[in-house]
Design an enzyme around this catalytic site. Structure first.
Site, PDB file in Angstrom:
ATOM      1  NE  ARG A 104      -1.089   1.041   4.546  1.00 31.09           N
ATOM      2  CZ  ARG A 104      -1.570   1.054   5.799  1.00 31.09           C
ATOM      3  NH1 ARG A 104      -2.138  -0.023   6.303  1.00 31.09           N
ATOM      4  NH2 ARG A 104      -1.498   2.125   6.534  1.00 31.09           N
ATOM      5  CG  ASN A 142      -4.628   5.645   6.555  1.00 36.19           C
ATOM      6  OD1 ASN A 142      -5.368   5.945   7.491  1.00 36.19           O
ATOM      7  ND2 ASN A 142      -3.693   4.728   6.658  1.00 36.19           N
ATOM      8  CD  GLU A 143      -0.918   5.914   9.699  1.00 38.10           C
ATOM      9  OE1 GLU A 143      -0.363   5.063   9.001  1.00 38.10           O
ATOM     10  OE2 GLU A 143      -1.115   5.788  10.907  1.00 38.10           O
ATOM     11  CD  GLU A 296      -5.371   4.091  11.998  1.00 38.22           C
ATOM     12  OE1 GLU A 296      -4.378   3.418  12.351  1.00 38.22           O
ATOM     13  OE2 GLU A 296      -5.580   4.426  10.831  1.00 38.22           O
ATOM     14  CD  GLU A 344      -2.762  -3.214   8.791  1.00 35.97           C
ATOM     15  OE1 GLU A 344      -2.571  -3.158  10.017  1.00 35.97           O
ATOM     16  OE2 GLU A 344      -2.952  -2.219   8.083  1.00 35.97           O
ATOM     17  CG  HIS A 347      -3.429  -3.979  13.577  1.00 36.26           C
ATOM     18  ND1 HIS A 347      -2.359  -3.294  14.099  1.00 36.26           N
ATOM     19  CD2 HIS A 347      -4.528  -3.280  13.879  1.00 36.26           C
ATOM     20  CE1 HIS A 347      -2.805  -2.200  14.688  1.00 36.26           C
ATOM     21  NE2 HIS A 347      -4.123  -2.164  14.567  1.00 36.26           N
TER      22      HIS A 347
HETATM   23  C1  GLA Z   1      -1.802   2.547  10.694  1.00 37.08           C
HETATM   24  C2  GLA Z   1      -2.784   2.691   9.584  1.00 37.08           C
HETATM   25  C3  GLA Z   1      -3.827   1.659   9.517  1.00 37.08           C
HETATM   26  C4  GLA Z   1      -3.341   0.336  10.015  1.00 37.08           C
HETATM   27  C5  GLA Z   1      -2.769   0.523  11.375  1.00 37.08           C
HETATM   28  C6  GLA Z   1      -2.421  -0.754  12.044  1.00 37.08           C
HETATM   29  O1  GLA Z   1      -1.619   3.544  11.582  1.00 37.08           O
HETATM   30  O2  GLA Z   1      -3.362   3.954   9.425  1.00 37.08           O
HETATM   31  O3  GLA Z   1      -4.244   1.575   8.196  1.00 37.08           O
HETATM   32  O4  GLA Z   1      -2.431  -0.182   9.118  1.00 37.08           O
HETATM   33  O5  GLA Z   1      -1.656   1.344  11.292  1.00 37.08           O
HETATM   34  O6  GLA Z   1      -1.289  -1.370  11.566  1.00 37.08           O
END
Ligand code: GLA
Length: 643
Positions: A104, A142-143, A296, A344, A347
């Protein structure tokens, strides 16, 4: 109302599971779900052909179930067709390796094809859902983390440099290119800092970091504005904390309607609790008094050196309240249901592989109930009297090649200063060196290697006006072009405020431990300095023996300390408490204030023993009267202003 919920990726499941999700979300008091973060391949299966039917159904279902949506644009994960259609828009590393899909975050923010594709999907989503009653906010991307060194980046970097420096001559002067025959004779010769034989040019590195941060902001703004054309809901993006610094978070904080952060501690136990406060205090500071949200966290995830460690019973609630105490408007998790396949799978999630009959889901339910009970704190704020200085330029400046010690670490210095304050029970803000600091009774400048002229003057004025300032080793050494300060470090205005002049840096050897005059041990760094004020500690080794290591100086109406080495944990803690005092050890206590004078005192007991509260009261979490908290216990007491 406070938000409680998490990332929801229903496309991984089927109708039976969606039905169960609805029921479990109600049981857990979920009221917000982040949807669509990774849905690009489904939303746009081929370039320009959209399929929204499945998303319509999920948004309507969530809305009917009382769950609002934080609707994401899926641009952090372009689908495989994107690679084939736009190979030039994939990211290239400093060594020239071009990455492909299969993971990703594989895109170049400077590539026109990526920016167009991202804007198009954001616009299509905003047109379709801008007026959907279930959409409470927008989550762009996202990030933002991917960096790129490709030819598109090179072209955009040159344009940025032309804007910043105006002429090649000024750039050559700024980067010190007279040395090592690096002088540029034409703009085409200027590149991003790609792989080189040896040390990269420091000015080039710093400008590249600044340029990339501006590129992130521009990419964010483009999507935000496309959304704003169709929706009046707040727009944000989730900041990645703690150690990534690919964007100036002060600047990003100004662009978003609501600061949102992701937080995954990197060590368990007390370290995770301290790191929660570190993340939350930064988020509140970047928000500058406006609301912020924990977007998150993991239910059972502590990423620790290649291991995903679990959380202890009770930590879901303590971490959740740790964020809310420091101003978060709720607590969200990644993700709702643990993936059974894909990248994931391991996770943690709110509904683990084991299902709802599990410790984790029970703790989620309990946390959801408690957050629902705390709705009245929404919109209240936290004020701190102490600040730690945080600056992206100073961070990037400490990454350059050729510094005197590889043990210099800005993130470590920042986190350590905050940790010492947290251990002492002091709530701290973060502030930029050029911010107005007058509301703080104490300010810590961790290793601010780079300090602008304006920053140095601001710190001097803060002390002159009555402030109390602790400056730590290796600060104010270069200006905002990374040029060394001449005539003795640090920058002159700061030398005046501190009453010192540093002549020489004396980095320590790997694992070398030195002992100071009172027996305190120190590592990493030492300096040869002259002090006008008092030497509180002196060195005892080598050519520095008898010279000041820690100084105190009165300047104007204020007072300053200069610490020229890295004290061990107990010595550093002692210094901090000596300057600012301390609360009850092990008891985290933070107060949120409402405009009408109501206060909510949050108490989290991190100790292994019960602790008495400073004053007994009615606990909003349980509805019972409390005067003492058991080990690991939490309480929230409301105090109304007495007329
Ligand atoms: C990040 C991402 C999520 C996910 C989490 C957990 O912070 O924003 O998409 O991948 O980590 O690993």
């Amino acid at each position: 109302m406070l938000f409680f919920g998490g990332d929801y990726n229903p496309e991984q499941w089927n109708e039976a599971v969606w039905k169960e999700d609805d029921a479990l979300m109600r049981r857990a008091h979920v009221n917000l779900a982040t949807v669509g973060v990774f849905s690009w391949a489904l939303l746009e299966p081929e370039e320009g052909r959209y399929d929204f039917a499945w998303l319509d159904a999920h948004l309507d279902r969530l809305y009917a179930n009382g769950v609002a949506v934080d609707l994401a644009t899926p641009t952090a994960s372009p689908p495989p067709w994107f690679t084939l259609a736009h190979p030039d828009a994939l990211p290239v590393g400093p060594d020239g390796t071009r990455l492909v899909h299969g993971s990703r975050d594989t895109y170049c923010l400077a590539a026109p094809a990526y920016r167009t594709a991202a804007r198009n999907i954001a616009t299509a989503l905003a047109e379709r859902y801008g007026a959907h009653p279930g959409v409470a906010m927008w989550h762009v991307h996202n990030e933002y983390t991917t960096l790129c060194w490709c030819d598109h980046t090179a072209a955009a970097f040159r344009e940025w440099l032309q804007q910043r420096h105006g002429s090649l001559e000024v750039l050559n002067e700024a980067w010190g290119t007279e040395f090592w025959s690096q002088r540029y004779g034409a703009w085409e010769q200027v590149l991003p800092p790609r792989a080189t034989q040896w040390h990269k040019n420091p000015g080039q590195h710093l400008d590249f970091r600044r340029f990339w941060s501006d590129t992130v902001l521009a990419a964010y703004r483009e999507q935000r504005d496309a959304i704003r054309a169709h929706s009046d809901r707040p727009v944000t993006t989730n900041m990645m904390l703690p150690a990534y610094q690919n964007v100036d978070l002060w600047a990003l904080g100004r662009e978003v309607d609501l600061v949102a952060i992701d937080h995954y501690p990197d060590a368990p136990g007390l370290d995770a609790a301290a790191d929660t406060a570190f993340a939350a205090d930064r988020a509140r500071s970047f928000a500058g008094g406006r609301p912020w949200l924990l977007m998150e966290q993991g239910t059972n995830t502590v990423y620790s050196g290649g291991r995903i460690l679990g959380k202890e019973p009770g930590e879901i609630l303590r971490h959740t309240l740790g964020h809310i105490a420091r101003g978060s408007e709720g607590a969200l998790f990644f993700q709702w249901r643990q993936s059974r396949a894909g990248s994931e799978t391991w996770h943690s999630a709110m509904v683990p592989h084991a299902g709802a009959d599990s410790r984790i889901f029970r703790e989620i339910q309990q946390a959801g109930e408690i957050v629902a009970r705390l709705g009245e704190v929404a919109g209240s704020t936290v004020t701190a009297k102490v600040a730690v200085l945080h600056d992206a330029d100073a961070w990037w400046a400490m990454e350059v090649d050729g510094l005197p010690s590889k043990d210099l670490d800005y993130h470590d210095a920042l986190r350590r200063a905050h940790r010492a304050l947290w251990d002492a029970g002091i709530t701290a803000d973060f502030a930029h060196p050029e911010h107005d600091l007058s509301r703080y009774r104490f300010v810590v400048a961790p290793s601010l290697f780079l300090l602008s002229d304006a920053g140095a003057e601001n710190l001097r004025d803060y002390v002159a006006g009555g402030g109390r300032l602790l400056v730590q080793y290796c600060s104010g050494v270069v200006n905002d072009r990374l040029h060394a300060r001449l005539g003795g470090y640090p920058a002159l205005p700061l030398r005046e405020a501190l009453g010192i002049r540093i002549e020489e840096h004396r980095p320590l050897r790997r694992d070398e431990v030195i002992v100071l005059s009172d027996g305190t041990r120190a590592t990493v760094w030492s300096e040869s300095l002259r002090a006008d004020g008092e030497a509180l500690l002196t060195y005892t080794h080598g050519m520095l023996a008898g010279k000041p290591a820690l100084t105190r100086h009165r300047f104007g109406a204020g007072e300053s300390w200069y610490l020229s080495t890295r004290l061990d944990d107990s010595g550093y803690a002692a210094l901090i408490t000596q300057i600012v005092g301390s609360g009850t050890p092990g008891l985290e206590s933070v107060t949120r204030h409402a405009q009408d004078g109501t206060r909510w005192q949050f108490f989290l007991n991190h100790d292994v023993d019960p602790v008495s509260l400073p004053e007994p009261g009615l606990d909003l979490l349980t509805g019972a009267h409390v005067s003492e908290l058991p080990a690991g216990g939490c309480a929230v007491l409301r105090k109304r202003r007495t007329p």
